[in-house]
Motif scaffolding. Structure first.
Motif, PDB file in Angstrom:
ATOM      1  N   ALA A   1     -23.632 -33.379  19.535  1.00  0.00           N
ATOM      2  CA  ALA A   1     -24.878 -34.115  19.724  1.00  0.00           C
ATOM      3  C   ALA A   1     -25.828 -33.276  20.564  1.00  0.00           C
ATOM      4  CB  ALA A   1     -24.617 -35.449  20.416  1.00  0.00           C
ATOM      5  N   PHE A   2     -27.108 -33.345  20.230  1.00  0.00           N
ATOM      6  CA  PHE A   2     -28.097 -32.676  21.048  1.00  0.00           C
ATOM      7  C   PHE A   2     -29.382 -33.500  21.060  1.00  0.00           C
ATOM      8  CE2 PHE A   2     -29.534 -31.316  16.947  1.00  0.00           C
ATOM      9  CZ  PHE A   2     -30.913 -31.167  17.073  1.00  0.00           C
ATOM     10  N   SER A   3     -30.137 -33.308  22.099  1.00  0.00           N
ATOM     11  CA  SER A   3     -31.457 -33.913  22.211  1.00  0.00           C
ATOM     12  C   SER A   3     -32.293 -32.992  23.081  1.00  0.00           C
ATOM     13  CB  SER A   3     -31.361 -35.307  22.839  1.00  0.00           C
ATOM     14  OG  SER A   3     -32.618 -35.937  22.802  1.00  0.00           O
ATOM     15  N   ALA A   4     -33.495 -32.679  22.598  1.00  0.00           N
ATOM     16  CA  ALA A   4     -34.392 -31.778  23.328  1.00  0.00           C
ATOM     17  C   ALA A   4     -35.812 -32.316  23.239  1.00  0.00           C
ATOM     18  CB  ALA A   4     -34.321 -30.368  22.743  1.00  0.00           C
TER      19      ALA A   4
ATOM     20  N   LYS B   1     -42.263 -22.427  13.604  1.00  0.00           N
ATOM     21  CA  LYS B   1     -41.162 -23.194  14.154  1.00  0.00           C
ATOM     22  C   LYS B   1     -41.595 -23.821  15.475  1.00  0.00           C
ATOM     23  CE  LYS B   1     -37.583 -20.857  14.096  1.00  0.00           C
ATOM     24  NZ  LYS B   1     -36.936 -19.672  14.595  1.00  0.00           N
ATOM     25  N   ILE B   2     -41.234 -25.074  15.670  1.00  0.00           N
ATOM     26  CA  ILE B   2     -41.496 -25.744  16.940  1.00  0.00           C
ATOM     27  C   ILE B   2     -40.248 -25.613  17.797  1.00  0.00           C
ATOM     28  CG2 ILE B   2     -42.007 -27.929  18.066  1.00  0.00           C
ATOM     29  CD1 ILE B   2     -43.641 -28.621  15.580  1.00  0.00           C
ATOM     30  N   ILE B   3     -40.422 -25.084  18.988  1.00  0.00           N
ATOM     31  CA  ILE B   3     -39.292 -24.883  19.893  1.00  0.00           C
ATOM     32  C   ILE B   3     -39.329 -25.965  20.963  1.00  0.00           C
ATOM     33  CG2 ILE B   3     -38.194 -23.308  21.521  1.00  0.00           C
ATOM     34  CD1 ILE B   3     -39.402 -21.004  19.850  1.00  0.00           C
ATOM     35  N   PHE B   4     -38.444 -26.934  20.825  1.00  0.00           N
ATOM     36  CA  PHE B   4     -38.297 -27.985  21.826  1.00  0.00           C
ATOM     37  C   PHE B   4     -37.526 -27.354  22.978  1.00  0.00           C
ATOM     38  CE2 PHE B   4     -39.076 -29.993  17.810  1.00  0.00           C
ATOM     39  CZ  PHE B   4     -39.914 -31.052  18.126  1.00  0.00           C
ATOM     40  N   ASP B   5     -38.191 -27.163  24.095  1.00  0.00           N
ATOM     41  CA  ASP B   5     -37.712 -26.256  25.136  1.00  0.00           C
ATOM     42  C   ASP B   5     -36.907 -26.887  26.273  1.00  0.00           C
ATOM     43  OD1 ASP B   5     -40.118 -27.534  25.887  1.00  0.00           O
ATOM     44  OD2 ASP B   5     -40.602 -25.934  27.297  1.00  0.00           O
ATOM     45  N   LYS B   6     -36.789 -28.190  26.311  1.00  0.00           N
ATOM     46  CA  LYS B   6     -36.060 -28.835  27.408  1.00  0.00           C
ATOM     47  C   LYS B   6     -34.874 -29.629  26.871  1.00  0.00           C
ATOM     48  CE  LYS B   6     -38.686 -27.307  30.594  1.00  0.00           C
ATOM     49  NZ  LYS B   6     -38.231 -26.264  31.463  1.00  0.00           N
TER      50      LYS B   6
ATOM     51  N   TYR C   1     -43.185 -33.997  27.273  1.00  0.00           N
ATOM     52  CA  TYR C   1     -41.912 -34.665  27.029  1.00  0.00           C
ATOM     53  C   TYR C   1     -41.995 -35.859  26.074  1.00  0.00           C
ATOM     54  CZ  TYR C   1     -40.708 -31.622  30.816  1.00  0.00           C
ATOM     55  OH  TYR C   1     -40.541 -30.503  31.588  1.00  0.00           O
ATOM     56  N   TRP C   2     -43.126 -36.092  25.415  1.00  0.00           N
ATOM     57  CA  TRP C   2     -43.212 -37.140  24.396  1.00  0.00           C
ATOM     58  C   TRP C   2     -42.503 -36.725  23.109  1.00  0.00           C
ATOM     59  CZ3 TRP C   2     -45.007 -42.023  25.063  1.00  0.00           C
ATOM     60  CH2 TRP C   2     -45.731 -42.276  26.213  1.00  0.00           C
ATOM     61  N   PRO C   3     -42.787 -35.532  22.555  1.00  0.00           N
ATOM     62  CA  PRO C   3     -42.101 -35.146  21.315  1.00  0.00           C
ATOM     63  C   PRO C   3     -40.639 -34.807  21.578  1.00  0.00           C
ATOM     64  CG  PRO C   3     -44.080 -33.830  21.667  1.00  0.00           C
ATOM     65  CD  PRO C   3     -43.799 -34.554  22.944  1.00  0.00           C
ATOM     66  N   GLY C   4     -39.802 -35.050  20.578  1.00  0.00           N
ATOM     67  CA  GLY C   4     -38.391 -34.727  20.730  1.00  0.00           C
ATOM     68  C   GLY C   4     -37.715 -34.455  19.405  1.00  0.00           C
ATOM     69  N   PHE C   5     -36.583 -33.752  19.478  1.00  0.00           N
ATOM     70  CA  PHE C   5     -35.757 -33.403  18.332  1.00  0.00           C
ATOM     71  C   PHE C   5     -34.321 -33.659  18.733  1.00  0.00           C
ATOM     72  CE2 PHE C   5     -34.065 -29.492  15.818  1.00  0.00           C
ATOM     73  CZ  PHE C   5     -33.687 -30.277  14.745  1.00  0.00           C
ATOM     74  N   SER C   6     -33.624 -34.479  17.946  1.00  0.00           N
ATOM     75  CA  SER C   6     -32.242 -34.848  18.259  1.00  0.00           C
ATOM     76  C   SER C   6     -31.378 -34.826  17.013  1.00  0.00           C
ATOM     77  CB  SER C   6     -32.176 -36.263  18.850  1.00  0.00           C
ATOM     78  OG  SER C   6     -32.908 -36.354  20.047  1.00  0.00           O
ATOM     79  N   GLY C   7     -30.088 -34.672  17.235  1.00  0.00           N
ATOM     80  CA  GLY C   7     -29.147 -34.719  16.126  1.00  0.00           C
ATOM     81  C   GLY C   7     -27.741 -34.983  16.623  1.00  0.00           C
ATOM     82  N   PHE C   8     -26.913 -35.493  15.725  1.00  0.00           N
ATOM     83  CA  PHE C   8     -25.509 -35.713  16.075  1.00  0.00           C
ATOM     84  C   PHE C   8     -24.662 -35.711  14.815  1.00  0.00           C
ATOM     85  CE2 PHE C   8     -27.372 -39.917  15.604  1.00  0.00           C
ATOM     86  CZ  PHE C   8     -26.435 -40.595  14.835  1.00  0.00           C
ATOM     87  N   ARG C   9     -23.401 -35.390  15.007  1.00  0.00           N
ATOM     88  CA  ARG C   9     -22.428 -35.417  13.911  1.00  0.00           C
ATOM     89  C   ARG C   9     -21.913 -36.821  13.779  1.00  0.00           C
ATOM     90  NH1 ARG C   9     -16.834 -34.609  13.199  1.00  0.00           N
ATOM     91  NH2 ARG C   9     -16.354 -33.587  11.230  1.00  0.00           N
ATOM     92  N   LEU C  10     -22.091 -37.403  12.606  1.00  0.00           N
ATOM     93  CA  LEU C  10     -21.670 -38.766  12.335  1.00  0.00           C
ATOM     94  C   LEU C  10     -20.197 -38.813  11.930  1.00  0.00           C
ATOM     95  CD1 LEU C  10     -22.664 -41.716  12.097  1.00  0.00           C
ATOM     96  CD2 LEU C  10     -23.281 -41.195   9.734  1.00  0.00           C
ATOM     97  N   ALA C  11     -19.808 -37.899  11.072  1.00  0.00           N
ATOM     98  CA  ALA C  11     -18.420 -37.860  10.596  1.00  0.00           C
ATOM     99  C   ALA C  11     -18.070 -36.475  10.085  1.00  0.00           C
ATOM    100  CB  ALA C  11     -18.221 -38.873   9.474  1.00  0.00           C
TER     101      ALA C  11
END
Length: 147
Positions: free
Chosen positions: A20-23, A37-42, A137-147
């Motif tokens: 899982a990640f969130s930036a 490319k948009i680089i979400f830096d935090k 810090y309004w924009p964000g990019f997240s992801g996670f492994r579901l299965a």
């Protein structure tokens, strides 16, 4: 197998299969380039260390079904189009349009994808030139492994 993952506020134990990640984006983006490319830096969360704040790329650490979401926010009078890209191929698009006199506008998208180890996933701006995205810090990019 379990591993200990450190975060700024705690130590938790998770399976190595958990990913899982969130930036977020700490600064505004404004230029005339049509595609980049948009680089979400935090980093907020980076279990599995798949997201890189230097490149803006999430590298899939293990095969699986993944869920990604991203949110963008435009400045007043601007349009900002983005897309989620896997290995150079667009998979899903997102639009935020405050071009009709609104103060700001946001757009969010989510997609579920079957991915393989070492696939590369990122968000990029596309098509329109001369636009801007609000950071702070309004924009964000997240992801996670579901299965």
């Amino acid at each position: 197998m379990n591993t200990t993952v450190s975060s700024p506020n705690s130590r938790i134990r998770v399976s190595v299969k958990h990913v899982a990640f969130s930036a977020s984006l700490s600064h505004d983006i404004s230029n005339n380039v049509k595609s980049y490319k948009i680089i979400f830096d935090k980093i907020i969360t980076n279990i599995g260390n798949g997201y890189n704040t230097k490149t803006g790329i999430f590298t899939v650490p293990i095969d699986g079904l993944y869920v990604f979401d991203w949110t963008i926010l435009t400045h007043s009078g601007k349009i900002f189009n983005t897309e989620l890209v896997v290995n150079g191929i667009p998979k899903r698009r997102n639009n935020a349009d405050s071009g009709r006199g609104r103060f700001i506008s946001s757009g969010s998208s989510m997609v579920t994808l079957s991915l393989h180890k070492n696939d590369k996933v990122w968000i990029r701006k596309f098509e329109t030139a001369g636009n801007s995205m609000h950071g702070n810090y309004w924009p964000g990019f997240s992801g996670f492994r579901l299965a």
